[in-house]
Design a protein around this motif. Structure first.
Motif, PDB file in Angstrom:
ATOM      1  N   LEU A 273       0.694  -1.087   0.513  1.00 15.44           N
ATOM      2  CA  LEU A 273       0.121  -0.263   0.057  1.00 15.44           C
ATOM      3  C   LEU A 273       0.520   0.769   0.236  1.00 15.44           C
ATOM      4  CD1 LEU A 273      -3.407   0.500  -0.404  1.00 15.44           C
ATOM      5  CD2 LEU A 273      -2.408   0.809   2.509  1.00 15.44           C
ATOM      6  N   TYR A 274       0.618   1.934  -0.870  1.00 13.47           N
ATOM      7  CA  TYR A 274       1.650   3.474  -1.547  1.00 13.47           C
ATOM      8  C   TYR A 274       1.080   4.425  -0.668  1.00 13.47           C
ATOM      9  CZ  TYR A 274       5.047   0.011  -3.673  1.00 13.47           C
ATOM     10  OH  TYR A 274       5.319  -0.635  -3.654  1.00 13.47           O
ATOM     11  N   ARG A 275       1.433   5.695  -0.350  1.00 14.18           N
ATOM     12  CA  ARG A 275       0.601   6.710   0.069  1.00 14.18           C
ATOM     13  C   ARG A 275       1.901   7.177  -0.340  1.00 14.18           C
ATOM     14  NH1 ARG A 275       0.939  10.951   4.236  1.00 14.18           N
ATOM     15  NH2 ARG A 275       2.807  10.367   5.045  1.00 14.18           N
ATOM     16  N   MET A 276       1.207   8.616  -1.350  1.00 12.28           N
ATOM     17  CA  MET A 276       1.752   9.316  -2.366  1.00 12.28           C
ATOM     18  C   MET A 276       1.456  10.530  -2.104  1.00 12.28           C
ATOM     19  SD  MET A 276       2.864   6.446  -5.234  1.00 12.28           S
ATOM     20  CE  MET A 276       3.903   7.303  -5.842  1.00 12.28           C
ATOM     21  N   GLU A 277       2.028  11.739  -2.777  1.00 12.76           N
ATOM     22  CA  GLU A 277       1.492  12.986  -3.059  1.00 12.76           C
ATOM     23  C   GLU A 277       1.536  13.352  -4.250  1.00 12.76           C
ATOM     24  OE1 GLU A 277       0.975  15.848   0.660  1.00 12.76           O
ATOM     25  OE2 GLU A 277       2.491  17.020  -0.464  1.00 12.76           O
ATOM     26  N   VAL A 278       0.782  14.083  -5.012  1.00 16.20           N
ATOM     27  CA  VAL A 278       1.369  14.659  -6.369  1.00 16.20           C
ATOM     28  C   VAL A 278       1.021  16.207  -6.259  1.00 16.20           C
ATOM     29  CG1 VAL A 278       0.473  12.277  -7.578  1.00 16.20           C
ATOM     30  CG2 VAL A 278      -0.966  13.745  -7.568  1.00 16.20           C
TER      31      VAL A 278
ATOM     32  N   VAL B 142      -2.670   3.948  -3.533  1.00 19.81           N
ATOM     33  CA  VAL B 142      -2.402   2.661  -4.683  1.00 19.81           C
ATOM     34  C   VAL B 142      -2.509   1.209  -3.985  1.00 19.81           C
ATOM     35  CG1 VAL B 142      -2.288   4.738  -6.513  1.00 19.81           C
ATOM     36  CG2 VAL B 142      -0.637   3.485  -5.487  1.00 19.81           C
ATOM     37  N   ALA B 143      -2.615   0.276  -4.184  1.00 18.18           N
ATOM     38  CA  ALA B 143      -1.983  -0.960  -3.950  1.00 18.18           C
ATOM     39  C   ALA B 143      -1.756  -1.243  -5.219  1.00 18.18           C
ATOM     40  CB  ALA B 143      -3.160  -2.002  -3.397  1.00 18.18           C
ATOM     41  N   ALA B 144      -0.523  -2.229  -4.819  1.00 19.21           N
ATOM     42  CA  ALA B 144       0.653  -1.914  -5.716  1.00 19.21           C
ATOM     43  C   ALA B 144       1.642  -3.184  -5.395  1.00 19.21           C
ATOM     44  CB  ALA B 144       1.183  -1.453  -6.698  1.00 19.21           C
ATOM     45  N   GLU B 145       2.460  -4.618  -6.455  1.00 13.53           N
ATOM     46  CA  GLU B 145       3.570  -4.996  -6.464  1.00 13.53           C
ATOM     47  C   GLU B 145       4.636  -4.463  -6.232  1.00 13.53           C
ATOM     48  OE1 GLU B 145       3.479  -8.023  -5.533  1.00 13.53           O
ATOM     49  OE2 GLU B 145       0.849  -7.785  -6.152  1.00 13.53           O
ATOM     50  N   ASN B 146       5.031  -3.389  -6.456  1.00  8.23           N
ATOM     51  CA  ASN B 146       6.795  -2.483  -6.409  1.00  8.23           C
ATOM     52  C   ASN B 146       5.982  -1.038  -7.266  1.00  8.23           C
ATOM     53  OD1 ASN B 146       6.228  -1.774  -9.376  1.00  8.23           O
ATOM     54  ND2 ASN B 146       6.663  -4.761  -9.320  1.00  8.23           N
ATOM     55  N   ASP B 147       7.188  -0.919  -6.888  1.00  9.17           N
ATOM     56  CA  ASP B 147       7.081   0.515  -6.752  1.00  9.17           C
ATOM     57  C   ASP B 147       6.678   1.428  -8.164  1.00  9.17           C
ATOM     58  OD1 ASP B 147       8.503   0.622  -4.342  1.00  9.17           O
ATOM     59  OD2 ASP B 147      10.217   1.786  -4.407  1.00  9.17           O
ATOM     60  N   GLN B 148       6.949   0.616  -9.761  1.00  6.44           N
ATOM     61  CA  GLN B 148       7.096   0.566 -10.596  1.00  6.44           C
ATOM     62  C   GLN B 148       5.584   0.984 -11.196  1.00  6.44           C
ATOM     63  OE1 GLN B 148       9.008  -0.730 -13.901  1.00  6.44           O
ATOM     64  NE2 GLN B 148       8.327  -0.003 -14.960  1.00  6.44           N
ATOM     65  N   ALA B 149       4.895  -0.132 -10.057  1.00  3.24           N
ATOM     66  CA  ALA B 149       3.977  -0.262 -10.525  1.00  3.24           C
ATOM     67  C   ALA B 149       3.157   1.317  -9.957  1.00  3.24           C
ATOM     68  CB  ALA B 149       3.258  -1.673 -10.309  1.00  3.24           C
ATOM     69  N   ALA B 150       3.298   1.033  -8.826  1.00  3.51           N
ATOM     70  CA  ALA B 150       2.561   2.465  -8.042  1.00  3.51           C
ATOM     71  C   ALA B 150       2.672   3.552  -8.840  1.00  3.51           C
ATOM     72  CB  ALA B 150       3.121   2.596  -6.428  1.00  3.51           C
TER      73      ALA B 150
END
Length: 70
Positions: free
Chosen positions: A3-8, A19-27
């Motif tokens: 689970l990734y917490r990001m800010e744009v 977002v939920a993703a398998e890796n950083d690139q996918a996130a």
């Protein structure tokens, strides 16, 4: 899965995206997908920052701090 917490940053505004993703690139790719779904016209993202990354498990989550004012 993570689970990734990001800010744009879009036109000076900071927008949290989770977002939920398998890796950083996918996130980072999923952030673009979610922004395209949210906005009528896909925005020009000035910056995307990863704040937290957690392995998904029962009982996991994030605290989103309130925005600082003035």
């Amino acid at each position: 899965m993570y689970l990734y917490r990001m800010e744009v940053t879009i036109e000076g505004d900071r927008i949290p995206v989770i977002v939920a993703a398998e890796n950083d690139q996918a996130a980072f790719s999923l952030v673009d997908v979610e922004l395209e779904k949210y906005f009528l016209k896909p925005p020009d993202v000035d910056d995307a920052t990863l704040y937290e990354k957690k392995r998904i498990h029962r009982g996991g989550g994030f605290v989103l701090p309130p925005k600082e004012t003035g």
